[in-house]
Design an enzyme around this catalytic site. Structure first.
Site, PDB file in Angstrom:
ATOM      1  CE  LYS A 145      -4.330  -2.018   1.446  1.00 25.68           C
ATOM      2  NZ  LYS A 145      -5.357  -2.175   2.483  1.00 25.68           N
TER       3      LYS A 145
ATOM      4  NE  ARG B  25      -7.748  -8.242   0.603  1.00 22.30           N
ATOM      5  CZ  ARG B  25      -7.299  -7.478  -0.373  1.00 22.30           C
ATOM      6  NH1 ARG B  25      -6.267  -6.689  -0.176  1.00 22.30           N
ATOM      7  NH2 ARG B  25      -7.886  -7.499  -1.559  1.00 22.30           N
TER       8      ARG B  25
HETATM    9  C1  PT1 Z   1      -7.982  -4.515   3.208  1.00 22.60           C
HETATM   10  C2  PT1 Z   1      -8.293  -4.494   1.816  1.00 22.60           C
HETATM   11  C3  PT1 Z   1      -9.416  -5.251   1.400  1.00 22.60           C
HETATM   12  N1  PT1 Z   1      -7.578  -3.779   0.914  1.00 22.60           N
HETATM   13  C4  PT1 Z   1      -9.793  -5.945   3.604  1.00 22.60           C
HETATM   14  N2  PT1 Z   1     -10.140  -5.966   2.304  1.00 22.60           N
HETATM   15  C5  PT1 Z   1      -7.954  -3.759  -0.376  1.00 22.60           C
HETATM   16  N3  PT1 Z   1     -10.532  -6.664   4.517  1.00 22.60           N
HETATM   17  C6  PT1 Z   1      -9.052  -4.520  -0.798  1.00 22.60           C
HETATM   18  C7  PT1 Z   1      -3.014   2.176  -1.060  1.00 22.60           C
HETATM   19  O1  PT1 Z   1      -2.998   3.033  -0.171  1.00 22.60           O
HETATM   20  O2  PT1 Z   1      -6.965  -3.833   3.700  1.00 22.60           O
HETATM   21  N4  PT1 Z   1      -8.737  -5.230   4.055  1.00 22.60           N
HETATM   22  N5  PT1 Z   1      -9.761  -5.251   0.081  1.00 22.60           N
HETATM   23  C8  PT1 Z   1      -7.160  -2.926  -1.363  1.00 22.60           C
HETATM   24  N6  PT1 Z   1      -7.343  -1.543  -1.094  1.00 22.60           N
HETATM   25  C9  PT1 Z   1      -6.295  -0.605  -1.136  1.00 22.60           C
HETATM   26  C10 PT1 Z   1      -6.337   0.525  -0.298  1.00 22.60           C
HETATM   27  C11 PT1 Z   1      -5.203  -0.812  -1.956  1.00 22.60           C
HETATM   28  C12 PT1 Z   1      -5.289   1.416  -0.276  1.00 22.60           C
HETATM   29  C13 PT1 Z   1      -4.143   0.097  -1.957  1.00 22.60           C
HETATM   30  C14 PT1 Z   1      -4.158   1.202  -1.111  1.00 22.60           C
HETATM   31  O3  PT1 Z   1      -2.109   2.040  -1.896  1.00 22.60           O
END
Ligand code: PT1
Length: 276
Positions: free
Chosen positions: A221, A255
């Site tokens: 992230k 995850r």
């Molecule tokens: C997570 C999650 C998810 N993240 C759960 N499900 C994502 N339970 C999708 C960035 O800042 O943490 N928990 N499902 C993906 N979402 C992101 C959010 C991907 C922020 C990248 C960023 O780069």
């Protein structure tokens, strides 16, 4: 503690890795050699071999700035992949969606649990999960993916998220979802500044007060990119560091994209935690 899945169990007496399987158009980079289902199957086999306890399948990107997709698109992406994996493997599958219709059809196609970044706030979602009687991960997000990083503000980050969890848990229980089916995720990267995200990991233990399993999603992230000044494909070591801290602070499920590395890291956490 163990979690009963639709089929089989998730043993959370040791921390486990949830492997990420994105089935979104931007996640294809093989130049068209394989179709979407074959690519997903290939990745799922590799993650299972690498020690993932569960595979999280998502057809709608929720990263910052992502646009929503409609229900037909999302179903077209995820259902064939769930069906294909189920055809050859018993590995637990989680469906990463906020739409109740996708939750329903995914579980009918063989998914074992629901992972919802909107914590079942869409109309009808709590009822569908209650009826399906599958585990559900309730994640905290401030705002919605398209705009959530604009200027997120909290009164008190840790307490605000706790109040959100309490409210969501109460609504789930009222809809008939069993307490022992609920997992919590404070939502690293969802409507939070880098400072908020770091604070969340530092104070992750606070969420153990709910006495429910905790999930952490930190993999690759942007907060890691911000601290290390690294692109998304250079964030493995940073991801492992955060996964390690989250695990030492009580996370039961991590995850992650990089399953093999994350499995080794959390096995070391478990070994240290069990040492005299
Ligand atoms: C997570 C999650 C998810 N993240 C759960 N499900 C994502 N339970 C999708 C960035 O800042 O943490 N928990 N499902 C993906 N979402 C992101 C959010 C991907 C922020 C990248 C960023 O780069």
């Amino acid at each position: 503690m163990i979690i009963n899945l639709k089929h089989g169990v998730l043993d959370l007496n040791q921390p486990q890795v949830m492997g990420i399987l994105n089935v979104t158009p931007d996640s294809f980079s093989d130049g068209g050699k394989f179709n979407a289902v074959d690519t997903a199957l290939f990745q799922a086999r590799q993650m299972e071999a690498d020690g993932a306890a569960i595979i999280d399948i998502g057809g709608e990107s929720t990263r910052p700035g992502a646009e929503p997709v409609n229900i037909e698109q999302e179903l077209d992406r995820v259902i064939p992949v769930i069906t294909a994996i189920r055809n050859e493997s018993d590995i637990p599958i989680s469906i990463d969606t906020s739409k109740p219709e996708v939750m329903l059809q995914a579980v009918q196609a063989g998914a074992d649990m629901v992972n919802d970044v909107c914590a079942l706030q869409l109309e009808g979602a709590p009822d569908v999960v209650a009826e399906l009687d599958v585990p559900v991960c309730l994640m905290h997000m401030l705002g919605e993916p398209r705009t959530m990083q604009a200027s997120p503000q909290y009164n008190d980050l840790i307490e605000d998220i706790k109040m959100f969890f309490k409210q969501r848990i109460d609504q789930c229980l009222a809809a008939g979802i069993k307490q022992e089916r609920i997992l919590l995720d404070p939502g690293f990267g969802f409507g939070k500044t880098p400072e908020h995200n770091l604070s969340l990991i530092k104070h992750f233990r606070e969420y153990l007060s709910f006495e429910l399993p905790l999930l952490a999603g930190v993999s690759r992230k942007s907060t890691i990119g911000y601290i290390l000044n690294k692109e998304v494909d250079e964030r493995l070591y940073g991801s492992i560091a955060l996964a390690t801290i989250a695990t030492m602070n009580g996370a039961s499920i991590i995850r992650a994209h990089d399953v093999a590395a994350t499995v080794d890291a959390i096995k070391m956490c478990q070994a240290v935690n069990l040492a005299p």
